[in-house]
Design a protein around this motif. Structure first.
Motif, PDB file in Angstrom:
ATOM      1  N   ALA A 117      68.293  56.480 115.364  1.00  0.00           N
ATOM      2  CA  ALA A 117      69.036  57.123 114.550  1.00  0.00           C
ATOM      3  C   ALA A 117      68.413  56.669 113.109  1.00  0.00           C
ATOM      4  CB  ALA A 117      70.204  58.153 114.756  1.00  0.00           C
ATOM      5  N   GLN A 118      68.564  55.570 113.230  1.00  0.00           N
ATOM      6  CA  GLN A 118      68.522  55.492 111.983  1.00  0.00           C
ATOM      7  C   GLN A 118      67.053  54.977 111.292  1.00  0.00           C
ATOM      8  OE1 GLN A 118      70.842  51.277 112.502  1.00  0.00           O
ATOM      9  NE2 GLN A 118      71.696  52.294 110.171  1.00  0.00           N
ATOM     10  N   GLU A 120      64.845  57.106 113.399  1.00  0.00           N
ATOM     11  CA  GLU A 120      63.952  58.777 113.107  1.00  0.00           C
ATOM     12  C   GLU A 120      64.650  58.607 111.162  1.00  0.00           C
ATOM     13  OE1 GLU A 120      64.808  61.608 115.514  1.00  0.00           O
ATOM     14  OE2 GLU A 120      64.419  60.215 117.348  1.00  0.00           O
ATOM     15  N   ASP A 121      65.181  58.406 111.288  1.00  0.00           N
ATOM     16  CA  ASP A 121      65.507  58.391 109.239  1.00  0.00           C
ATOM     17  C   ASP A 121      64.738  57.743 108.211  1.00  0.00           C
ATOM     18  OD1 ASP A 121      67.243  59.848 106.698  1.00  0.00           O
ATOM     19  OD2 ASP A 121      67.366  57.274 106.656  1.00  0.00           O
ATOM     20  N   ALA A 122      64.077  56.735 108.855  1.00  0.00           N
ATOM     21  CA  ALA A 122      63.543  55.520 108.509  1.00  0.00           C
ATOM     22  C   ALA A 122      61.792  55.937 107.983  1.00  0.00           C
ATOM     23  CB  ALA A 122      63.897  54.130 108.721  1.00  0.00           C
ATOM     24  N   TYR A 123      61.412  56.302 109.306  1.00  0.00           N
ATOM     25  CA  TYR A 123      60.643  57.094 109.837  1.00  0.00           C
ATOM     26  C   TYR A 123      59.942  58.262 108.513  1.00  0.00           C
ATOM     27  CZ  TYR A 123      58.694  54.805 113.684  1.00  0.00           C
ATOM     28  OH  TYR A 123      58.000  53.988 114.210  1.00  0.00           O
ATOM     29  N   ALA A 124      60.893  59.174 108.198  1.00  0.00           N
ATOM     30  CA  ALA A 124      61.295  60.180 107.456  1.00  0.00           C
ATOM     31  C   ALA A 124      61.140  59.924 106.139  1.00  0.00           C
ATOM     32  CB  ALA A 124      62.839  61.210 107.875  1.00  0.00           C
ATOM     33  N   ARG A 125      62.002  58.403 106.141  1.00  0.00           N
ATOM     34  CA  ARG A 125      61.760  58.028 104.314  1.00  0.00           C
ATOM     35  C   ARG A 125      60.324  57.264 103.500  1.00  0.00           C
ATOM     36  NH1 ARG A 125      64.665  55.035 103.252  1.00  0.00           N
ATOM     37  NH2 ARG A 125      66.462  54.658 106.136  1.00  0.00           N
ATOM     38  N   ASP A 127      59.680  54.665 105.037  1.00  0.00           N
ATOM     39  CA  ASP A 127      59.977  53.313 104.921  1.00  0.00           C
ATOM     40  C   ASP A 127      59.835  52.308 105.985  1.00  0.00           C
ATOM     41  OD1 ASP A 127      62.395  50.313 104.509  1.00  0.00           O
ATOM     42  OD2 ASP A 127      64.333  51.776 105.183  1.00  0.00           O
TER      43      ASP A 127
END
Length: 230
Positions: A117-118, A120-125, A127
Motif C-alpha cells: 500500500a505504501q 503504490e502511494d509512493a508511485y502515485a506521488r 516518489d
C-alpha cells in the motif's frame, strides 16, 4: 541521484559503491569514463579509503576495470549482462517466493500488504526514492518469510547487479509492478507455491526488456543481447 551523507559513515563503502553503480546505470558515468579517487572522495567529503574499497568492489562486479597509472575506467554494460541478471533473479526469487508461500504467517502477510500500500502511494506521488526503498522492503519481506537464509543471501548478492533505482522512471513499469505484486500477494495469501513461484519469476524476468530499452535510450547499453527467459 541524491548524494547520501557519506561523511557521517565514512567506514561504509557500500554507499559509495551504490552511488557509483547508480551513476553508471543512469548514464552519468559512461563506458570509457575514468573515475578519479581523489575527485570522488572530495565530492563526497570523505577520505579516499572507502572510495577505493568501493571501486575495488565494483571492479569485482565487472562494472569497472583498474588500469595502471590511469585509475578506474567504466566498462560497457551489455543487454546480455542485464538479461543474465534478470534470469538469475527470476529463478532464485521464484524459489524463495514458493518457499514463502508454504509457511508465511498472517502477521507477515499483513506487513506485506502494508508495504505494498505504501509502495503504490509512493508511485502515485512520483516518489522515486521511496518507491525503490519500499520495493526492496517488499521483496526482502518475502525472502525472510522463505526462511532460507543462504538462498536469500544469494539473491541479495545478485540484486546488487540490478539497477533498482532506474525502474520507477521507466514508462509503464510502476503499473506493471503493482499488477505483478498483487498477483504475488494473492498467491502467498492462498499458500499456492506453484503460483507464487510463477508470479515472482515472471515479475523479475519481464523487467529486463523495458530496462534494456531504457538503458539503450540513454546510451548505457549498446548491445541488447538475448531476451530474458520466463
Amino acid at each position: 541521484m541524491t548524494v547520501p551523507d557519506f561523511a557521517a559513515r565514512p567506514q561504509l563503502c557500500d554507499d559509495v559503491a551504490r552511488l557509483v553503480r547508480g551513476r553508471i546505470f543512469d548514464g552519468t558515468y559512461r563506458a570509457g569514463c575514468y573515475i578519479r579517487l581523489d575527485q570522488l572522495a572530495a565530492e563526497l567529503g570523505i577520505s579516499v579509503t572507502p572510495v577505493r574499497e568501493a571501486l575495488f568492489a565494483l571492479r569485482a562486479e565487472g562494472l569497472i576495470a583498474q588500469q595502471p597509472r590511469r585509475g578506474f575506467v567504466v566498462l560497457p554494460v551489455t543487454g546480455r549482462d542485464v538479461t543474465d541478471v534478470a534470469n538469475v533473479q527470476a529463478h532464485v526469487g521464484g524459489e524463495l517466493a514458493a518457499r514463502a508461500a508454504t509457511d508465511i504467517t498472517a502477521d507477515q502477510l499483513r506487513e506485506l500488504r502494508h508495504i505494498q500500500a505504501q509502495l503504490e502511494d509512493a508511485y502515485a506521488r512520483d516518489d522515486h526514492e521511496g518507491a525503490v526503498r519500499l520495493n526492496h522492503e517488499f521483496h526482502r519481506a518475502i525472502n525472510v518469510a522463505a526462511d532460507s537464509p543462504k538462498l536469500a543471501q544469494l539473491m541479495s548478492l545478485v540484486t546488487r547487479y540490478a539497477p533498482e533505482s532506474v525502474f520507477p522512471t521507466i514508462g509503464g513499469w510502476p503499473e506493471q509492478s503493482m499488477k505483478d505484486h498483487r498477483r504475488i500477494l494473492s498467491a502467498l495469501e492462498s499458500h499456492d507455491c506453484d503460483s507464487a513461484r510463477a508470479a515472482m519469476s515472471e515479475h523479475l524476468a519481464v523487467g529486463a526488456v523495458p530496462l534494456i530499452d531504457h538503458l539503450v535510450a540513454r546510451g548505457v547499453v549498446v548491445d541488447r543481447g538475448p531476451a530474458a527467459s520466463q
